[in-house]
Scaffold this motif. Structure first.
Motif, mmCIF file in Angstrom:
data_model
loop_
_atom_site.group_PDB
_atom_site.id
_atom_site.type_symbol
_atom_site.label_atom_id
_atom_site.label_comp_id
_atom_site.label_asym_id
_atom_site.label_seq_id
_atom_site.Cartn_x
_atom_site.Cartn_y
_atom_site.Cartn_z
ATOM 1 N N VAL A 2 41.988 48.409 -47.726
ATOM 2 C CA VAL A 2 40.585 48.075 -47.942
ATOM 3 C C VAL A 2 40.250 46.827 -47.132
ATOM 4 N N GLN A 3 39.096 46.847 -46.478
ATOM 5 C CA GLN A 3 38.611 45.676 -45.757
ATOM 6 C C GLN A 3 37.902 44.769 -46.742
ATOM 7 N N THR A 4 38.415 43.553 -46.939
ATOM 8 C CA THR A 4 37.835 42.626 -47.909
ATOM 9 C C THR A 4 37.005 41.526 -47.270
ATOM 10 N N ASP A 5 37.094 41.389 -45.946
ATOM 11 C CA ASP A 5 36.363 40.347 -45.233
ATOM 12 C C ASP A 5 36.222 40.797 -43.789
ATOM 13 N N PHE A 6 35.522 40.011 -42.972
ATOM 14 C CA PHE A 6 35.455 40.267 -41.540
ATOM 15 C C PHE A 6 36.513 39.420 -40.853
ATOM 16 N N GLY A 7 37.128 39.956 -39.778
ATOM 17 C CA GLY A 7 38.127 39.196 -39.043
ATOM 18 C C GLY A 7 39.191 40.092 -38.461
ATOM 19 N N GLY A 8 40.401 39.533 -38.334
ATOM 20 C CA GLY A 8 41.535 40.241 -37.764
ATOM 21 C C GLY A 8 42.212 41.135 -38.776
ATOM 22 N N PRO A 9 43.475 41.501 -38.488
ATOM 23 C CA PRO A 9 44.211 42.383 -39.395
ATOM 24 C C PRO A 9 44.330 41.843 -40.819
ATOM 25 N N GLU A 10 44.273 40.527 -40.972
ATOM 26 C CA GLU A 10 44.362 39.922 -42.310
ATOM 27 C C GLU A 10 43.165 40.271 -43.195
ATOM 28 N N ALA A 11 42.098 40.801 -42.614
ATOM 29 C CA ALA A 11 40.909 41.182 -43.383
ATOM 30 C C ALA A 11 41.095 42.509 -44.107
ATOM 31 N N VAL A 12 42.232 43.177 -43.875
ATOM 32 C CA VAL A 12 42.514 44.477 -44.485
ATOM 33 C C VAL A 12 43.772 44.351 -45.330
ATOM 34 N N SER A 13 43.710 44.839 -46.574
ATOM 35 C CA SER A 13 44.868 44.746 -47.467
ATOM 36 C C SER A 13 44.934 45.975 -48.372
ATOM 37 N N PRO A 14 46.144 46.297 -48.860
ATOM 38 C CA PRO A 14 46.249 47.430 -49.779
ATOM 39 C C PRO A 14 45.693 47.067 -51.150
ATOM 40 N N GLN A 15 44.876 47.915 -51.715
ATOM 41 C CA GLN A 15 44.350 47.728 -53.061
ATOM 42 C C GLN A 15 43.658 48.993 -53.527
ATOM 43 N N GLY A 16 43.461 49.112 -54.825
ATOM 44 C CA GLY A 16 42.777 50.265 -55.391
ATOM 45 C C GLY A 16 41.371 49.888 -55.800
ATOM 46 N N PHE A 17 40.600 50.867 -56.194
ATOM 47 C CA PHE A 17 39.228 50.646 -56.633
ATOM 48 C C PHE A 17 38.801 51.835 -57.469
ATOM 49 N N PRO A 18 37.779 51.698 -58.281
ATOM 50 C CA PRO A 18 37.366 52.805 -59.154
ATOM 51 C C PRO A 18 36.737 53.948 -58.367
ATOM 52 N N GLU A 19 36.760 55.136 -58.971
ATOM 53 C CA GLU A 19 36.112 56.289 -58.361
ATOM 54 C C GLU A 19 34.618 56.003 -58.222
ATOM 55 N N PRO A 20 34.021 56.318 -57.067
ATOM 56 C CA PRO A 20 32.603 56.020 -56.856
ATOM 57 C C PRO A 20 31.692 56.887 -57.722
ATOM 58 N N VAL A 32 42.812 63.539 -47.328
ATOM 59 C CA VAL A 32 44.204 63.867 -47.065
ATOM 60 C C VAL A 32 44.680 63.156 -45.801
ATOM 61 N N HIS A 33 43.838 63.107 -44.776
ATOM 62 C CA HIS A 33 44.166 62.442 -43.513
ATOM 63 C C HIS A 33 42.971 61.595 -43.088
ATOM 64 N N ARG A 34 43.247 60.426 -42.557
ATOM 65 C CA ARG A 34 42.212 59.506 -42.107
ATOM 66 C C ARG A 34 42.581 59.031 -40.706
ATOM 67 N N GLY A 35 41.572 58.884 -39.843
ATOM 68 C CA GLY A 35 41.804 58.397 -38.490
ATOM 69 C C GLY A 35 40.844 57.277 -38.149
ATOM 70 N N LEU A 36 41.315 56.347 -37.336
ATOM 71 C CA LEU A 36 40.453 55.268 -36.854
ATOM 72 C C LEU A 36 39.675 55.778 -35.660
ATOM 73 N N ASN A 37 38.433 55.342 -35.536
ATOM 74 C CA ASN A 37 37.654 55.687 -34.353
ATOM 75 C C ASN A 37 37.171 54.409 -33.671
ATOM 76 N N ARG A 38 36.375 54.562 -32.636
ATOM 77 C CA ARG A 38 35.979 53.402 -31.827
ATOM 78 C C ARG A 38 35.138 52.381 -32.579
ATOM 79 N N LEU A 39 34.544 52.727 -33.713
ATOM 80 C CA LEU A 39 33.741 51.776 -34.478
ATOM 81 C C LEU A 39 34.555 50.927 -35.461
ATOM 82 N N ASP A 40 35.767 51.353 -35.800
ATOM 83 C CA ASP A 40 36.521 50.647 -36.837
ATOM 84 C C ASP A 40 36.866 49.205 -36.464
ATOM 85 N N LEU A 41 37.286 48.934 -35.222
ATOM 86 C CA LEU A 41 37.627 47.556 -34.831
ATOM 87 C C LEU A 41 36.401 46.648 -34.857
#
Length: 98
Positions: A2-20, A32-41
């Protein structure tokens, strides 16, 4: 992850969250599968560039999965459908917009 802030790789950390919570035009997809695209960075670096973007998203706007539930106004997919999607926003088990 999960992205918790803006910045480098440190802005992303493993965590859970409630069902939306779904609205009438939303679809819940078990990813089942997730891919990064050109907008993610640039999204991670900030500020959010996709309309409606807000923290905390899960990086990987392109994904494949199975429809788990649909809102009352959804008729184009049904639970059990397998789809490949590019969503406006994503969060684990995902609420997407058509």
């Amino acid at each position: 992850m999960v992205q918790t802030d803006f910045g480098g790789p440190e802005a992303v950390s493993p965590q859970g969250f409630p069902e939306p919570v779904r609205g009438p035009r939303d679809v819940l997809v078990e990813v089942v599968h997730r891919g990064l695209n050109r907008l993610d960075l640039p999204q991670r670096m900030g500020p959010g560039r996709v309309p409606g973007f807000r923290l905390p998203p899960v990086p990987g706007m392109d994904f494949a999965g199975t429809v788990v539930a649909t809102g009352t106004a959804v008729s184009w997919v049904v639970p059990g459908d397998r789809d490949v999607l590019a969503a406006r926003e994503t969060i684990g088990k995902v609420v997407i917009e058509p």
